[in-house]
Design a protein around this motif. Sequence first.
Motif: not given
Length: 256
Positions: A85-90, A243-252
């Motif tokens: 996983l690509r961490t949510p906080a770079p 498997e490199v996975t980009y999990d990108i959280p979005l603002p509410a």
Amino acid sequence: MTDGASRTPPYPYERVAAVFRERITDGTWPADHRLPARQELGAELGVGENVIRRAQELLISEGLLEGRPGAGTYVRPTYTRRPMLRTPAPGTTPVGIAPAGVGGTWESDSQAKVPAPQDIAARLEIAPGELCARTRYEHLADRQPVMLTTSWEPMTVTGGTIVVLPEGGPLAGQGVIARMAHLGITVARIVEVPTPCRLDDDQAHLLGLRPGTQALHIARTHYDTAGRPVETADIVVPQERWEVTYDIPLPAPDGT
């Protein structure tokens, strides 16, 4: 002359490889089985350790065995690809990606005043040969190597400071963003360029895989608010396992 008469007899390592192959096929050596020491195998089969080594290398190239650095040679299991996983906080780890659901760590080796090769210099927008701090990482999960990273930072940015080496000083292991912030530099963006590649001999040895194994190469660069590159890195992830996975959280949304 018949075909049989003209056929070259197999080399000793090929005969030994055939024995190993049969033991794997019939289950004598199951998946994840650790092979005996080369000296022991050589004594059993009446050959030298070099013959055993060449037989193992042949079966590694065929994907039947795998070398695990510091642990020995094993029958290669069939792997189920797991998410990386690509961490949510770079910047929360040195590379920004980590195995999902697995506690990880890393080993590193840093060296200051290393001349930048041409491709690295181009990414850092400096002259070829300009001095950098180079850090090589071997990332581990469950004590097994999972990916490799080589990071470069210009000495003009970090030289003479307490953060000149990423894994030394009071901010050791804190990542690029935190270390640059200590110098008053704000990292404004990260650019990552993924491309397919194949493991070379050195990478394969470190990862315990066969040379030529398919991998993902990520060229990552950190930029400050002025658009200046302050760090660049080459990240290599073996694709047959991860498997490199980009999990990108979005603002509410507003009002929720």
